[in-house]
Design an enzyme around this catalytic site. Structure first.
Site, PDB file in Angstrom:
ATOM      1  N   ARG A  83      12.271 -12.894   6.409  1.00  0.00           N
ATOM      2  CA  ARG A  83      12.849 -11.514   5.676  1.00  0.00           C
ATOM      3  C   ARG A  83      12.866 -10.405   6.590  1.00  0.00           C
ATOM      4  NH1 ARG A  83       9.394  -7.044   3.228  1.00  0.00           N
ATOM      5  NH2 ARG A  83      10.970  -5.993   1.773  1.00  0.00           N
ATOM      6  N   HIS A 127      15.214  -0.564   3.817  1.00  0.00           N
ATOM      7  CA  HIS A 127      14.020  -0.549   4.420  1.00  0.00           C
ATOM      8  C   HIS A 127      13.764   0.767   5.038  1.00  0.00           C
ATOM      9  CE1 HIS A 127      10.221  -2.902   4.939  1.00  0.00           C
ATOM     10  NE2 HIS A 127       9.840  -1.782   5.487  1.00  0.00           N
ATOM     11  N   GLU A 172      10.113  -1.311  -1.411  1.00  0.00           N
ATOM     12  CA  GLU A 172       9.044  -0.104  -1.682  1.00  0.00           C
ATOM     13  C   GLU A 172       9.582   1.301  -1.953  1.00  0.00           C
ATOM     14  OE1 GLU A 172       5.920  -0.139   1.260  1.00  0.00           O
ATOM     15  OE2 GLU A 172       5.561  -2.364   0.869  1.00  0.00           O
ATOM     16  N   ASN A 301       4.540  -6.596  -2.364  1.00  0.00           N
ATOM     17  CA  ASN A 301       4.119  -6.129  -1.274  1.00  0.00           C
ATOM     18  C   ASN A 301       2.504  -5.893  -1.590  1.00  0.00           C
ATOM     19  OD1 ASN A 301       6.705  -6.768  -0.013  1.00  0.00           O
ATOM     20  ND2 ASN A 301       7.024  -4.677   0.454  1.00  0.00           N
ATOM     21  N   TYR A 303      -1.282  -5.160   0.048  1.00  0.00           N
ATOM     22  CA  TYR A 303      -2.263  -4.932   1.466  1.00  0.00           C
ATOM     23  C   TYR A 303      -3.852  -4.572   0.926  1.00  0.00           C
ATOM     24  CZ  TYR A 303       1.821  -4.686   4.209  1.00  0.00           C
ATOM     25  OH  TYR A 303       3.266  -5.154   4.837  1.00  0.00           O
ATOM     26  N   GLU A 378       5.551  -9.129   1.537  1.00  0.00           N
ATOM     27  CA  GLU A 378       4.685  -8.567   2.534  1.00  0.00           C
ATOM     28  C   GLU A 378       3.184  -8.541   2.241  1.00  0.00           C
ATOM     29  OE1 GLU A 378       5.301  -4.746   3.800  1.00  0.00           O
ATOM     30  OE2 GLU A 378       7.466  -4.718   3.560  1.00  0.00           O
TER      31      GLU A 378
HETATM   32  C1  PNW Z   1       4.846  -1.092   4.221  1.00  0.00           C
HETATM   33  N1  PNW Z   1       1.528   3.170   1.370  1.00  0.00           N
HETATM   34  O1  PNW Z   1       4.393  -0.111   4.610  1.00  0.00           O
HETATM   35  C2  PNW Z   1       6.004  -1.353   4.564  1.00  0.00           C
HETATM   36  O2  PNW Z   1       6.969  -2.121   3.862  1.00  0.00           O
HETATM   37  C3  PNW Z   1       6.002  -1.960   6.176  1.00  0.00           C
HETATM   38  O3  PNW Z   1       7.391  -1.694   6.598  1.00  0.00           O
HETATM   39  C4  PNW Z   1       4.944  -1.525   6.932  1.00  0.00           C
HETATM   40  O4  PNW Z   1       5.108  -1.674   8.305  1.00  0.00           O
HETATM   41  C5  PNW Z   1       3.756  -2.409   6.195  1.00  0.00           C
HETATM   42  O5  PNW Z   1       3.739  -2.210   4.869  1.00  0.00           O
HETATM   43  C6  PNW Z   1       2.385  -1.844   6.970  1.00  0.00           C
HETATM   44  O6  PNW Z   1       2.051  -0.536   6.420  1.00  0.00           O
HETATM   45  C7  PNW Z   1       3.621   0.522   3.737  1.00  0.00           C
HETATM   46  O7  PNW Z   1       1.250   4.179   1.613  1.00  0.00           O
HETATM   47  C8  PNW Z   1       3.125   2.176   3.960  1.00  0.00           C
HETATM   48  O8  PNW Z   1       0.973   2.447   0.111  1.00  0.00           O
HETATM   49  C9  PNW Z   1       2.389   2.623   3.074  1.00  0.00           C
HETATM   50  C10 PNW Z   1       2.141   2.211   2.125  1.00  0.00           C
HETATM   51  C11 PNW Z   1       2.402   0.997   1.745  1.00  0.00           C
HETATM   52  C12 PNW Z   1       3.161   0.211   2.394  1.00  0.00           C
END
Ligand code: PNW
Length: 478
Positions: A83, A127, A172, A301, A303, A378
């Site tokens: 991707r 992006h 996002e 995505n 985390y 992601e």
């Molecule tokens: C995502 N938040 O970033 C992005 O899609 C990527 O480019 C990035 O490198 C990766 O996750 C790691 O950070 C985010 O504040 C940045 O919720 C901030 C947030 C979520 C995703």
């Protein structure tokens, strides 16, 4: 829950895609080559004080010149999908008008290299790197940006539709709208909650216009979707105030996208919550219908989960939910909601490690949108990786992180969620936005002096999973 022998392995469905993900500004470099002009991230990163250490994407990991090596690396790792995103200002520098041939040539060469290696390309149109000229004309808070985005989608669709089968419009949009225009920790760095809500709407509209343009440009076999960073929101307690805080974050974090894109309307509670800021008169008749286009998949995505309480609850955590710091809230009309740091392990981003959030999120989506295929577009973690004296990078925490999240994905699949692939963020260490090169998310370590790539232990581990389609028992040999 269900008891399994420790040695049990977990087989993923046949055809499940094993990929990695990147984004143009984070890896390409070559910021001023072959006709590329600045995007909002070039401007932002070159503005003192905006990015850690004054880092920029000028060179990044030089992927623009090293893409053939990087594809070879992916092949060696047994990946079946990749991707990436297209830099809008590389292929259409002013954000309008004709394409720059050299820009399109780069992506065509990249895709051909992937196809030759047996790797399925998944292309993201946007992006976060808006051409600066479009920001100067008002950016996402203005309707014209959505219209320009539809035209850009047609341009890329026509150029690459013969060889790319999987397309996502936006990555996002929450980050684009609320980190870009409300908290200002991302480009373009504005801090106006009303502009951010306007941006959210025009991102929804732009998504719909782009889907329509792609449908016209692409062959019927092509799949079109969007990638959202949905917040798995949990109330700190079952007290009504905490439950309502979770509802509000779900509205302005998740349903602000899911509503228009998948249900065809903004949620009524969002309009009520934000009524003191705006009457939403920038939403014109027909807009939500335009945003509501049939999609072939939803990209998820994920985390970390999001734990919230009403103001006056227990100890406040990071004001922005651990997503970037700063004095301004990325939550219009929900600035008073308190974000909490759950106990337990954290990554180098300070984000808590909790794969149950991914399972819960996938099951919610499977319940609410049973017909919609899902991809994890992601998931991954930053850790303080170093190349050891043995020349290797030992990152057992990243292996444990990915293992637990793949286990959650597998459990969701067994429970009926239609998850068709997993894209590890990220292939390479790269420019981590406001954190610059300080945070390393890669499966492959990059030495930023020499650009030498060194697959980490997690890359070798992930390669074994990708090749076998099977998740080994935790704590197994690497
Ligand atoms: C995502 N938040 O970033 C992005 O899609 C990527 O480019 C990035 O490198 C990766 O996750 C790691 O950070 C985010 O504040 C940045 O919720 C901030 C947030 C979520 C995703």
């Amino acid at each position: 829950s269900e008891a399994r022998p420790l040695t049990a392995t977990r087989q993923f469905p046949p055809g499940f895609l094993w990929g990695s993900a990147t984004a143009a500004y984070q890896i390409e470099g070559a910021a001023a080559e072959d006709g590329r002009t600045p995007s909002i991230w070039d401007t932002f990163s070159h503005t003192p004080g905006k990015v850690f250490g004054g880092h920029t994407g000028d060179v990044a990991v030089d992927h623009y010149h090293r893409f053939r090596d990087d594809v070879r690396l992916m092949k060696e790792l047994g990946l079946t999908a990749y991707r990436f995103s297209v830099s809008w200002s590389r292929v259409q520098p002013t954000g309008r008008g004709p394409a720059v041939q050299k820009g399109l040539d780069f992506y065509r060469a990249l895709v051909d290299e992937l196809l030759d290696a047996g790797i399925r390309p998944a292309l993201t149109l946007y992006h976060w790197d808006l051409p600066q000229e479009l920001e100067d004309a008002g950016g996402w808070p203005e309707r014209t940006t959505a219209e320009r985005f539809g035209e850009y989608a047609a341009l890329v669709g026509n150029a690459l539709g013969d060889r790319v089968d999987r397309w996502t419009t936006l990555n996002e949009p929450w980050c684009s709208a609320f980190l870009g225009y409300a908290s200002g920790v991302h480009a373009p760095g504005r801090t106006d909650p009303v502009a951010a809500l306007r941006a959210a709407h025009h991102l929804n509209l732009g998504h719909g216009l782009a889907v329509q343009a792609l449908r016209a440009a692409l062959p019927p076999r092509a799949e079109v979707g969007v990638s959202l960073n949905l917040h798995q929101v949990r109330p700190l307690t079952q007290a009504p105030g905490d439950v309502d805080a979770a509802r509000r974050i779900d509205a302005v974090g998740n349903r602000v996208w899911l509503g228009p894109m998948l249900d065809g309307a903004y949620p009524e509670d969002l309009a009520a919550d934000t009524a003191r800021l705006t009457d939403w008169s920038f939403v014109r008749p027909g807009d939500t219908a335009a945003a509501h286009q049939p999609l072939d998949f939803l990209g998820v995505n994920y985390y970390t989960p999001t734990l919230v309480s009403a103001a006056g609850g227990a100890q406040p955590g990071m004001a922005d939910g651990g997503h970037g710091g700063g004095a301004f809230s990325p939550w219009p009309a929900a600035e008073d909601v308190v974000f909490h740091q759950p106990p337990g392990a954290r990554t180098a981003m300070g984000w808590s490690v909790d794969a149950s959030g991914l399972y819960d999120l996938l099951m919610r989506l499977a319940r609410e949108y049973p017909e919609l295929p899902l991809y994890i577009t992601e998931n991954g973690a930053a850790y303080e990786d170093v190349v050891g004296p043995d020349g290797a990078v030992h990152d057992p925490e990243r292996i444990a992180y990915v293992h637990s999240h793949l286990e959650a994905v597998h459990r969701a699949v067994e429970s009926g969620a239609d998850v068709r692939g997993y894209f590890l963020w990220s292939l390479l260490d790269n420019f981590e936005w406001a954190y610059g090169y300080e945070k390393r998310f890669g499966a492959v370590h990059v030495d930023y002096e020499t650009q030498v790539r060194t697959p980490k232990a997690s890359a070798h581990w992930y390669a074994r999973v990708a090749r076998s389609g099977e998740l080994p028992a935790p704590g197994g040999t690497v």
